[in-house]
Design a protein around this motif. Sequence first.
Motif, PDB file in Angstrom:
ATOM      1  N   ASP A  72     -14.304 -16.920 -51.849  1.00 28.21           N
ATOM      2  CA  ASP A  72     -14.346 -18.253 -51.255  1.00 28.21           C
ATOM      3  C   ASP A  72     -12.981 -18.734 -50.777  1.00 28.21           C
ATOM      4  O   ASP A  72     -12.871 -19.718 -50.068  1.00 28.21           O
ATOM      5  N   ARG A  73     -11.929 -18.051 -51.176  1.00 24.45           N
ATOM      6  CA  ARG A  73     -10.604 -18.527 -50.817  1.00 24.45           C
ATOM      7  C   ARG A  73     -10.222 -18.073 -49.405  1.00 24.45           C
ATOM      8  O   ARG A  73     -10.712 -17.093 -48.868  1.00 24.45           O
ATOM      9  N   ASP A  74      -9.323 -18.885 -48.807  1.00 26.84           N
ATOM     10  CA  ASP A  74      -8.777 -18.527 -47.506  1.00 26.84           C
ATOM     11  C   ASP A  74      -7.676 -17.493 -47.694  1.00 26.84           C
ATOM     12  O   ASP A  74      -6.962 -17.504 -48.695  1.00 26.84           O
ATOM     13  N   THR A  75      -7.531 -16.600 -46.743  1.00 28.17           N
ATOM     14  CA  THR A  75      -6.467 -15.617 -46.804  1.00 28.17           C
ATOM     15  C   THR A  75      -5.159 -16.286 -46.408  1.00 28.17           C
ATOM     16  O   THR A  75      -5.047 -16.867 -45.338  1.00 28.17           O
ATOM     17  N   LYS A  76      -4.171 -16.213 -47.303  1.00 32.43           N
ATOM     18  CA  LYS A  76      -2.877 -16.832 -47.041  1.00 32.43           C
ATOM     19  C   LYS A  76      -1.800 -15.766 -47.106  1.00 32.43           C
ATOM     20  O   LYS A  76      -1.762 -14.989 -48.053  1.00 32.43           O
ATOM     21  N   ASN A  77      -0.930 -15.753 -46.113  1.00 31.62           N
ATOM     22  CA  ASN A  77       0.230 -14.876 -46.187  1.00 31.62           C
ATOM     23  C   ASN A  77       1.168 -15.416 -47.256  1.00 31.62           C
ATOM     24  O   ASN A  77       1.476 -16.608 -47.298  1.00 31.62           O
ATOM     25  N   PHE A  78       1.636 -14.539 -48.140  1.00 32.18           N
ATOM     26  CA  PHE A  78       2.418 -14.992 -49.288  1.00 32.18           C
ATOM     27  C   PHE A  78       3.725 -15.664 -48.863  1.00 32.18           C
ATOM     28  O   PHE A  78       4.072 -16.751 -49.359  1.00 32.18           O
ATOM     29  N   ALA A  79       4.455 -15.052 -47.947  1.00 34.20           N
ATOM     30  CA  ALA A  79       5.729 -15.628 -47.520  1.00 34.20           C
ATOM     31  C   ALA A  79       5.519 -16.989 -46.870  1.00 34.20           C
ATOM     32  O   ALA A  79       6.254 -17.950 -47.149  1.00 34.20           O
ATOM     33  N   ASP A  80       4.516 -17.095 -46.016  1.00 36.67           N
ATOM     34  CA  ASP A  80       4.233 -18.376 -45.364  1.00 36.67           C
ATOM     35  C   ASP A  80       3.849 -19.435 -46.394  1.00 36.67           C
ATOM     36  O   ASP A  80       4.233 -20.605 -46.278  1.00 36.67           O
ATOM     37  N   TYR A  81       3.086 -19.015 -47.392  1.00 32.56           N
ATOM     38  CA  TYR A  81       2.672 -19.946 -48.448  1.00 32.56           C
ATOM     39  C   TYR A  81       3.883 -20.493 -49.202  1.00 32.56           C
ATOM     40  O   TYR A  81       3.989 -21.705 -49.444  1.00 32.56           O
ATOM     41  N   VAL A  82       4.819 -19.615 -49.561  1.00 29.92           N
ATOM     42  CA  VAL A  82       6.010 -20.049 -50.308  1.00 29.92           C
ATOM     43  C   VAL A  82       6.890 -20.951 -49.446  1.00 29.92           C
ATOM     44  O   VAL A  82       7.399 -21.979 -49.910  1.00 29.92           O
ATOM     45  N   HIS A 120      17.041 -14.275 -50.204  1.00 32.72           N
ATOM     46  CA  HIS A 120      17.114 -13.182 -51.163  1.00 32.72           C
ATOM     47  C   HIS A 120      15.792 -12.473 -51.465  1.00 32.72           C
ATOM     48  O   HIS A 120      15.817 -11.317 -51.876  1.00 32.72           O
ATOM     49  N   ALA A 121      14.658 -13.143 -51.304  1.00 31.20           N
ATOM     50  CA  ALA A 121      13.383 -12.534 -51.706  1.00 31.20           C
ATOM     51  C   ALA A 121      12.562 -12.026 -50.534  1.00 31.20           C
ATOM     52  O   ALA A 121      12.005 -10.927 -50.592  1.00 31.20           O
ATOM     53  N   GLN A 122      12.484 -12.809 -49.479  1.00 29.27           N
ATOM     54  CA  GLN A 122      11.550 -12.504 -48.385  1.00 29.27           C
ATOM     55  C   GLN A 122      11.786 -11.126 -47.778  1.00 29.27           C
ATOM     56  O   GLN A 122      10.842 -10.425 -47.422  1.00 29.27           O
ATOM     57  N   LYS A 123      13.046 -10.715 -47.686  1.00 33.59           N
ATOM     58  CA  LYS A 123      13.361  -9.435 -47.043  1.00 33.59           C
ATOM     59  C   LYS A 123      12.842  -8.234 -47.829  1.00 33.59           C
ATOM     60  O   LYS A 123      12.719  -7.129 -47.274  1.00 33.59           O
ATOM     61  N   TYR A 124      12.546  -8.407 -49.126  1.00 34.56           N
ATOM     62  CA  TYR A 124      12.079  -7.299 -49.956  1.00 34.56           C
ATOM     63  C   TYR A 124      10.561  -7.336 -50.167  1.00 34.56           C
ATOM     64  O   TYR A 124      10.041  -6.547 -50.961  1.00 34.56           O
ATOM     65  N   LEU A 125       9.873  -8.232 -49.477  1.00 36.41           N
ATOM     66  CA  LEU A 125       8.412  -8.324 -49.585  1.00 36.41           C
ATOM     67  C   LEU A 125       7.757  -7.791 -48.319  1.00 36.41           C
ATOM     68  O   LEU A 125       8.286  -8.004 -47.221  1.00 36.41           O
ATOM     69  N   VAL A 157      19.509 -14.789 -59.789  1.00 41.10           N
ATOM     70  CA  VAL A 157      18.285 -13.986 -59.631  1.00 41.10           C
ATOM     71  C   VAL A 157      17.098 -14.723 -60.266  1.00 41.10           C
ATOM     72  O   VAL A 157      15.988 -14.712 -59.727  1.00 41.10           O
ATOM     73  N   LYS A 158      17.336 -15.391 -61.390  1.00 40.80           N
ATOM     74  CA  LYS A 158      16.272 -16.173 -62.030  1.00 40.80           C
ATOM     75  C   LYS A 158      15.794 -17.291 -61.113  1.00 40.80           C
ATOM     76  O   LYS A 158      14.601 -17.600 -61.066  1.00 40.80           O
ATOM     77  N   ARG A 159      16.720 -17.908 -60.366  1.00 44.05           N
ATOM     78  CA  ARG A 159      16.318 -18.957 -59.411  1.00 44.05           C
ATOM     79  C   ARG A 159      15.497 -18.374 -58.285  1.00 44.05           C
ATOM     80  O   ARG A 159      14.552 -19.010 -57.800  1.00 44.05           O
ATOM     81  N   VAL A 160      15.854 -17.172 -57.840  1.00 42.82           N
ATOM     82  CA  VAL A 160      15.073 -16.506 -56.788  1.00 42.82           C
ATOM     83  C   VAL A 160      13.647 -16.262 -57.283  1.00 42.82           C
ATOM     84  O   VAL A 160      12.670 -16.516 -56.563  1.00 42.82           O
ATOM     85  N   VAL A 161      13.529 -15.780 -58.519  1.00 44.86           N
ATOM     86  CA  VAL A 161      12.206 -15.550 -59.106  1.00 44.86           C
ATOM     87  C   VAL A 161      11.447 -16.872 -59.244  1.00 44.86           C
ATOM     88  O   VAL A 161      10.249 -16.950 -58.976  1.00 44.86           O
TER      89      VAL A 161
END
Length: 436
Positions: A72-82, A120-125, A157-161
Amino acid sequence: MNYYLTKRKKAKRSYFYVNFTDPNDSRKILLSTSVELLRRKIGISSRLPVTREKEAYAIVERAIADGLINLDRDTKNFADYVLDFWDFDTSEYIRRRNQKAPDSIGKDYAMNMLGCFKRHAQKYLPPKLNLHEVTASHIEKVIDSLFDEGVLSNSTVKRVVQSMSVPLKEATRKKWIAHNPMDGVESIVNNHKERGIYSIEEIRKILDRLYMKGTIGVTEIRKTRCKKNIWEKKPQTVKTNLKPYLAVMLAAYTGMRSGEIRALRSEQMRIVNDDFCIIKVDRAVNDYAGEKNTKGKRARSVPIPRFLYDMLIKEASSNPHDGSSLVFWSKKSATNPISTNFLVKQLYKAQEAIGITEKQRLERNLDFHSLRHTFNTNLRGRISEKSLRAVVGHESVEMSDLYTHATEEDVIAVGVAIVDIFKSIYEGKAGDGGST
């Protein structure tokens, strides 16, 4: 649920995929996902490929039974969602949080989280990674990659997470994903480096340097464009203003934070007697959020010697903007004070001038906030713990009563102690307002 298995060939081998169809139209696929992805989601860690159809069916049935399939959920791109999640101006999550608990998420915090994720995160996803496809492995790949870079501290790194974990927690609560991938991610231990403190003699020398720079000027080595557009380092006379001097002195004398100092207005200060005045610290300023409550959202009173009060009032009276009572005003804006970067830059230049090199500063972990730590360290043992916490601004709930019940005498007692510590500075300034 109606579904069927297919095989897709990628690279050197084939992968099982499960395709869930619409009960009313078997030709319409509602969800197509990798069986090996489902295997990881149900908690089975294995690098062996799923090669048997019977095993693939068992994994799918287990995923259905565990509630991991949500059609029932809509498909969301993770990076766009964040990215949308941390957009302070448009985020539904931030808007609701601030309605339920006003000022619980400030613009500076949201911008910090947004920047951490983007830089820091998006480039590794994987760019096409959907929200419901995120696993602990994706998050740990980001973490491992950042540690391999060796640039960021553990706390960063904890803030990135955190920039990913908070949106994932909300997605789990909203039932957009069946379980939180963060549950399988190993925690990161802070390698916190203790913030350094200045000696009283170092603060005295820094204040002398800043006072001279703000009044008569000082000689600094600066890059100068010479003939044929060649840049050379040459000595120059540099004169700024007294704001860096006043800001450093305020931090050293009161333990006020940079944002609280920059937000200071003349109406926050009042004279108590011939020797002392009191500042009501009830606001701070941030680069993005503008003026807001102090950290902990509690007001407190701090003492300053009379000569410093006179200098601050004089600075406020020179504010060129009509109706503005800001002490640390900026020529460029009638509403915004001078930038944090300006104060920090002048502090660091003064440190270098008195012999604290950039390498030493980094090794000792000295910055503007170190002045607050120096204040706290030097007063401990000289006054009661209750008075110290009330003036510094303790953040625990248990200490909340101290803010409203600290008497004027308690506050002045702190002022007497700090003046005694900086006696050489005080005597030099109290007499004629000149440099020590």
